[in-house]
Scaffold this motif. Structure first.
Motif, PDB file in Angstrom:
ATOM      1  N   TRP A  65       0.862  -1.187   0.000  1.00  0.00           N
ATOM      2  CA  TRP A  65       0.000   0.000   0.000  1.00  0.00           C
ATOM      3  C   TRP A  65       0.894   1.230   0.000  1.00  0.00           C
ATOM      4  O   TRP A  65       2.028   1.191   0.474  1.00  0.00           O
ATOM      5  N   SER A  67       0.546   5.722   0.385  1.00  0.00           N
ATOM      6  CA  SER A  67      -0.302   6.849   0.770  1.00  0.00           C
ATOM      7  C   SER A  67      -0.727   7.649  -0.447  1.00  0.00           C
ATOM      8  O   SER A  67       0.042   7.833  -1.388  1.00  0.00           O
ATOM      9  N   ASP A  69      -3.329  11.259  -1.224  1.00  0.00           N
ATOM     10  CA  ASP A  69      -4.169  12.334  -0.729  1.00  0.00           C
ATOM     11  C   ASP A  69      -4.834  12.992  -1.931  1.00  0.00           C
ATOM     12  O   ASP A  69      -4.535  12.632  -3.077  1.00  0.00           O
ATOM     13  N   GLY A  78      -6.246  10.925   3.043  1.00  0.00           N
ATOM     14  CA  GLY A  78      -6.310   9.762   3.917  1.00  0.00           C
ATOM     15  C   GLY A  78      -6.350   8.426   3.211  1.00  0.00           C
ATOM     16  O   GLY A  78      -6.390   7.383   3.860  1.00  0.00           O
ATOM     17  N   ASP A  79      -6.320   8.438   1.873  1.00  0.00           N
ATOM     18  CA  ASP A  79      -6.370   7.161   1.147  1.00  0.00           C
ATOM     19  C   ASP A  79      -5.066   6.382   1.276  1.00  0.00           C
ATOM     20  O   ASP A  79      -3.973   6.957   1.318  1.00  0.00           O
ATOM     21  N   ALA A  80      -5.209   5.077   1.343  1.00  0.00           N
ATOM     22  CA  ALA A  80      -4.106   4.134   1.202  1.00  0.00           C
ATOM     23  C   ALA A  80      -4.453   3.323  -0.036  1.00  0.00           C
ATOM     24  O   ALA A  80      -5.543   2.765  -0.124  1.00  0.00           O
ATOM     25  N   ALA A 108      -1.973   0.161   7.292  1.00  0.00           N
ATOM     26  CA  ALA A 108      -2.444   1.465   6.812  1.00  0.00           C
ATOM     27  C   ALA A 108      -3.287   2.159   7.878  1.00  0.00           C
ATOM     28  O   ALA A 108      -3.163   3.374   8.090  1.00  0.00           O
ATOM     29  N   ARG A 113      -4.178   6.146   7.973  1.00  0.00           N
ATOM     30  CA  ARG A 113      -4.944   6.206   6.727  1.00  0.00           C
ATOM     31  C   ARG A 113      -6.399   5.858   7.038  1.00  0.00           C
ATOM     32  O   ARG A 113      -6.672   5.048   7.932  1.00  0.00           O
ATOM     33  N   THR A 114      -7.339   6.457   6.332  1.00  0.00           N
ATOM     34  CA  THR A 114      -8.749   6.280   6.662  1.00  0.00           C
ATOM     35  C   THR A 114      -9.544   5.446   5.669  1.00  0.00           C
ATOM     36  O   THR A 114     -10.664   5.027   5.966  1.00  0.00           O
TER      37      THR A 114
END
Length: 161
Positions: A65, A67, A69, A78-80, A108, A113-114
Motif C-alpha cells: 500500500w 499513501s 491524498d 487519507g487514502d491508502a 495502513a 490512513r482512513t
C-alpha cells in the motif's frame, strides 16, 4: 509460510512484479500495468510492501500500500492505495492474498490512513471476488487507468475495528 516486509525494489519483489506484469499482459493483451511506481512510495510510514515466502523461502505472494491524498487523479485525503497484490499460480487457494490484504489494511490503519482504495480490472475476476468478499465496495474511478473501460475501482473504510 511467512509474511515479511521488504523494499519494493528487493530482488524477490522485482521477481514477483515481473510475474504479475506478465499475467496482466496476457490477460489484457498489452504491456502490463504501467502505473508509475517506485520503492520510496512503499517506505513506512507512508506505505508498506509485503512478500509471503513458502517453507523453502521462495517468494510466492506480494502486496503493498502507498499513501494518497487529494489530487487530480481522484484520490481523497487519507487514502491508502493497494498495489501489486499477486499470488503465484502454485500458491493460489491457500488464503495468502487474504492474509496479505488484512496485514496491509492493519498497517495502513495504524499509519492513520482512513480508506483503502484499489484499482483492478474486469479481466481479473478472482481479484474482484476477493475484494468484494473482504468488504470493498465499488467507488468512483481514480488512478492511472481511471478513463479505461475495463478499470474497476473499490474502496473500504479503515475505521478502527
Amino acid at each position: 509460510m511467512s509474511i515479511r516486509p521488504v523494499p519494493y525494489d528487493h530482488p524477490d519483489a522485482v521477481k514477483l512484479n515481473d510475474q504479475v506484469q506478465a499475467e496482466y499482459a496476457e490477460r489484457y493483451g498489452d504491456e502490463g500495468d504501467v502505473t508509475p511506481l517506485d520503492a520510496s512510495m512503499f517506505k513506512p510510514p507512508l506505505g508498506l510492501y509485503l512478500l509471503a515466502y513458502d517453507e523453502r523461502d521462495r517468494p510466492i505472494a506480494s502486496g503493498g500500500w502507498r499513501s494518497q491524498d487529494t489530487n487530480d487523479e481522484g484520490y481523497a485525503d487519507g487514502d491508502a492505495e493497494l498495489k501489486r497484490m499477486y499470488v503465484t499460480p502454485e500458491a493460489r487457494g491457500l488464503g495468502l492474498a487474504r492474509r496479505i490484504l488484512a496485514a496491509l489494511e492493519d498497517d495502513a490503519r495504524a499509519a492513520g490512513r482512513t480508506r483503502m482504495v484499489l484499482e483492478t480490472g474486469a479481466k481479473q475476476p478472482e481479484a474482484v471476488a476477493l475484494y468484494l468478499s473482504s468488504g470493498y465496495e465499488p467507488c468512483a474511478k481514480f488512478g492511472y487507468y481511471r478513463f479505461h473501460e475495463l478499470s474497476l475501482c473499490y474502496a473500504k473504510p479503515l475505521s478502527i475495528q
